[in-house]
Design a protein around this motif. Structure first.
Motif, PDB file in Angstrom:
ATOM      1  N   LYS A  17       0.808  -1.283   0.096  1.00 27.57           N
ATOM      2  CA  LYS A  17      -0.190  -0.002  -0.056  1.00 27.57           C
ATOM      3  C   LYS A  17       0.716   1.283   0.335  1.00 27.57           C
ATOM      4  O   LYS A  17       0.558   2.274  -0.905  1.00 27.57           O
ATOM      5  CB  LYS A  17      -0.907  -0.114   1.277  1.00 27.57           C
ATOM      6  N   THR A  18       2.041   1.347   0.825  1.00 32.04           N
ATOM      7  CA  THR A  18       2.533   2.552   1.124  1.00 32.04           C
ATOM      8  C   THR A  18       3.525   2.793  -0.319  1.00 32.04           C
ATOM      9  O   THR A  18       3.552   3.893  -0.867  1.00 32.04           O
ATOM     10  CB  THR A  18       3.593   2.447   2.189  1.00 32.04           C
ATOM     11  N   THR A  19       3.919   1.779  -0.603  1.00 31.53           N
ATOM     12  CA  THR A  19       4.802   1.949  -1.939  1.00 31.53           C
ATOM     13  C   THR A  19       3.861   2.412  -3.229  1.00 31.53           C
ATOM     14  O   THR A  19       4.212   3.361  -3.919  1.00 31.53           O
ATOM     15  CB  THR A  19       5.350   0.510  -2.412  1.00 31.53           C
ATOM     16  N   ILE A  20       2.693   1.841  -3.191  1.00 34.05           N
ATOM     17  CA  ILE A  20       1.870   2.204  -4.367  1.00 34.05           C
ATOM     18  C   ILE A  20       1.057   3.631  -4.088  1.00 34.05           C
ATOM     19  O   ILE A  20       0.930   4.558  -4.796  1.00 34.05           O
ATOM     20  CB  ILE A  20       0.587   1.338  -4.188  1.00 34.05           C
ATOM     21  N   SER A  21       0.986   3.944  -2.761  1.00 34.56           N
ATOM     22  CA  SER A  21       0.369   5.244  -2.527  1.00 34.56           C
ATOM     23  C   SER A  21       1.673   6.478  -2.934  1.00 34.56           C
ATOM     24  O   SER A  21       1.190   7.436  -3.575  1.00 34.56           O
ATOM     25  CB  SER A  21       0.307   5.711  -0.937  1.00 34.56           C
ATOM     26  N   LEU A  24       1.376   6.883  -6.533  1.00 34.75           N
ATOM     27  CA  LEU A  24       0.064   7.401  -7.071  1.00 34.75           C
ATOM     28  C   LEU A  24       0.435   9.223  -6.849  1.00 34.75           C
ATOM     29  O   LEU A  24       0.177  10.032  -7.472  1.00 34.75           O
ATOM     30  CB  LEU A  24      -1.193   7.187  -6.438  1.00 34.75           C
ATOM     31  N   LEU A  25       1.319   9.461  -5.582  1.00 40.48           N
ATOM     32  CA  LEU A  25       1.334  10.803  -5.453  1.00 40.48           C
ATOM     33  C   LEU A  25       2.326  11.370  -6.386  1.00 40.48           C
ATOM     34  O   LEU A  25       2.254  12.699  -6.627  1.00 40.48           O
ATOM     35  CB  LEU A  25       1.739  10.980  -3.832  1.00 40.48           C
ATOM     36  N   SER A  26       3.213  10.504  -6.838  1.00 39.43           N
ATOM     37  CA  SER A  26       4.144  11.181  -7.813  1.00 39.43           C
ATOM     38  C   SER A  26       3.563  11.439  -9.222  1.00 39.43           C
ATOM     39  O   SER A  26       4.213  12.113 -10.008  1.00 39.43           O
ATOM     40  CB  SER A  26       5.357  10.303  -7.905  1.00 39.43           C
ATOM     41  N   LYS A  27       2.508  10.806  -9.499  1.00 31.57           N
ATOM     42  CA  LYS A  27       1.852  10.809 -10.872  1.00 31.57           C
ATOM     43  C   LYS A  27       0.464  11.944 -10.682  1.00 31.57           C
ATOM     44  O   LYS A  27       0.196  12.429 -11.967  1.00 31.57           O
ATOM     45  CB  LYS A  27       1.383   9.422 -11.311  1.00 31.57           C
ATOM     46  N   ASN A  30      -2.988  16.335  -8.160  1.00 32.83           N
ATOM     47  CA  ASN A  30      -4.277  16.735  -7.598  1.00 32.83           C
ATOM     48  C   ASN A  30      -4.485  15.789  -6.532  1.00 32.83           C
ATOM     49  O   ASN A  30      -5.792  15.692  -6.130  1.00 32.83           O
ATOM     50  CB  ASN A  30      -5.444  17.015  -8.664  1.00 32.83           C
ATOM     51  N   LEU A  31      -3.552  14.954  -5.963  1.00 32.34           N
ATOM     52  CA  LEU A  31      -3.923  14.072  -4.740  1.00 32.34           C
ATOM     53  C   LEU A  31      -2.866  14.360  -3.683  1.00 32.34           C
ATOM     54  O   LEU A  31      -1.983  14.974  -4.026  1.00 32.34           O
ATOM     55  CB  LEU A  31      -3.477  12.546  -5.401  1.00 32.34           C
ATOM     56  N   LYS A  32      -3.531  14.191  -2.490  1.00 32.25           N
ATOM     57  CA  LYS A  32      -2.756  14.648  -1.268  1.00 32.25           C
ATOM     58  C   LYS A  32      -3.152  13.523  -0.354  1.00 32.25           C
ATOM     59  O   LYS A  32      -4.374  13.132  -0.087  1.00 32.25           O
ATOM     60  CB  LYS A  32      -3.262  15.796  -0.762  1.00 32.25           C
ATOM     61  N   PHE A  33      -2.162  13.079   0.287  1.00 28.98           N
ATOM     62  CA  PHE A  33      -1.901  11.917   1.270  1.00 28.98           C
ATOM     63  C   PHE A  33      -2.533  12.438   2.752  1.00 28.98           C
ATOM     64  O   PHE A  33      -2.289  13.455   3.059  1.00 28.98           O
ATOM     65  CB  PHE A  33      -0.586  11.509   1.312  1.00 28.98           C
ATOM     66  N   LYS A 177       1.512  -0.970 -10.933  1.00 22.40           N
ATOM     67  CA  LYS A 177       1.443   0.487 -11.106  1.00 22.40           C
ATOM     68  C   LYS A 177       0.831   1.031 -12.326  1.00 22.40           C
ATOM     69  O   LYS A 177      -0.060   1.985 -12.398  1.00 22.40           O
ATOM     70  CB  LYS A 177       2.840   1.096 -11.126  1.00 22.40           C
ATOM     71  N   LYS A 178       0.972   0.258 -13.149  1.00 17.85           N
ATOM     72  CA  LYS A 178       0.274   0.490 -14.463  1.00 17.85           C
ATOM     73  C   LYS A 178      -1.280   0.241 -14.423  1.00 17.85           C
ATOM     74  O   LYS A 178      -1.931   1.294 -14.770  1.00 17.85           O
ATOM     75  CB  LYS A 178       0.683  -0.541 -15.696  1.00 17.85           C
ATOM     76  N   LYS A 179      -1.697  -0.706 -13.817  1.00 15.78           N
ATOM     77  CA  LYS A 179      -3.092  -0.971 -13.680  1.00 15.78           C
ATOM     78  C   LYS A 179      -3.677   0.273 -12.659  1.00 15.78           C
ATOM     79  O   LYS A 179      -5.018   0.768 -13.067  1.00 15.78           O
ATOM     80  CB  LYS A 179      -3.297  -2.253 -13.027  1.00 15.78           C
ATOM     81  N   ILE A 180      -3.125   0.518 -11.461  1.00 16.57           N
ATOM     82  CA  ILE A 180      -3.653   1.435 -10.698  1.00 16.57           C
ATOM     83  C   ILE A 180      -3.661   2.964 -11.212  1.00 16.57           C
ATOM     84  O   ILE A 180      -4.819   3.785 -10.847  1.00 16.57           O
ATOM     85  CB  ILE A 180      -2.703   1.427  -9.243  1.00 16.57           C
ATOM     86  N   ILE A 181      -2.712   3.235 -12.021  1.00 22.51           N
ATOM     87  CA  ILE A 181      -2.869   4.448 -12.670  1.00 22.51           C
ATOM     88  C   ILE A 181      -4.080   4.574 -13.754  1.00 22.51           C
ATOM     89  O   ILE A 181      -4.812   5.556 -13.578  1.00 22.51           O
ATOM     90  CB  ILE A 181      -1.458   4.542 -13.648  1.00 22.51           C
ATOM     91  N   GLN A 182      -4.551   3.557 -14.342  1.00 26.14           N
ATOM     92  CA  GLN A 182      -5.541   3.447 -14.943  1.00 26.14           C
ATOM     93  C   GLN A 182      -6.773   3.545 -14.176  1.00 26.14           C
ATOM     94  O   GLN A 182      -7.743   4.324 -14.415  1.00 26.14           O
ATOM     95  CB  GLN A 182      -5.627   2.149 -15.962  1.00 26.14           C
TER      96      GLN A 182
END
Length: 191
Positions: A17-21, A24-27, A30-33, A177-182
């Motif tokens: 979860k943390t690695t994926i979070s 996502l924040l780097s991509k 408009n997201l904030k943790f 990572k590819k899937k979660i971006i989508q």
């Protein structure tokens, strides 16, 4: 941009979860943790106010009594985690969407409170052996009984996966990572 969306990442300890979070924040600018509160000890690579608000048990209980949490759980015996209401409001006021890296029950509680503007994703590992290897590798639980407690909890948590909007198997990090971006792009931008 529509305000007030939530992306909820949940799953067992060690699922990624943390690695994926962080990814996502780097991509997504408009997201904030959402920084949660916890009563557990700080780990070597963590910073107070960035990864968690590390607070005492007395302070945590005081915040419960004052209804300052949007949700909270005793995730492990005498280890509490919770999401502060003012943390979420602060993020929404900054015109950003909220990203949660949160335990399974907390994730389900948030989804129940915000069913129309939240996306819940359960991160799963395909075997308990792989999960055990990840827990040992991250070296945050040093005692065998701590690792076993997390593995036993993971078995129970996996039963809740079907209650989330998506189940994402984190076997190959590149593919995950590819899937979660989508998935997140479709939700944020209503594709």
């Amino acid at each position: 941009m529509k305000k007030g969306k939530m992306i909820i990442l949940s799953g067992p300890s060690g699922c990624g979860k943390t690695t994926i979070s962080h990814y996502l924040l780097s991509k997504f600018s408009n997201l904030k943790f959402s920084v949660s509160c916890t009563t557990r000890s700080i780990r070597n690579n963590e910073k107070h106010g960035k990864d968690y608000y590390f607070i005492s048990m007395n302070t945590f209980i005081s915040k419960i009594k004052k209804y300052q949490f949007l949700e909270w759980e005793e995730v492990y015996p005498k280890l509490f985690y919770g999401t502060l209401k003012n943390e979420i409001l602060k993020i929404w006021k900054s015109n950003k969407h909220v990203l949660f890296d949160i335990d399974v029950k907390g994730g389900l509680n948030l989804k129940k409170k915000y069913p129309n503007n939240s996306l819940s994703i359960f991160i799963m590992v395909n075997s308990m052996n792989l999960l055990k290897k990840r827990l040992i590798k991250r070296n945050s639980e040093t005692l065998k009984n701590q690792i076993n407690a997390r593995l036993n909890k993971a078995k129970k948590e996996n039963n809740y996966a079907k209650l989330f909007d998506f189940i994402l198997f984190n076997i190959d990090l590149f593919q995950t990572k590819k899937k979660i971006i989508q998935i997140v792009s479709n939700f944020i931008y209503d594709k």
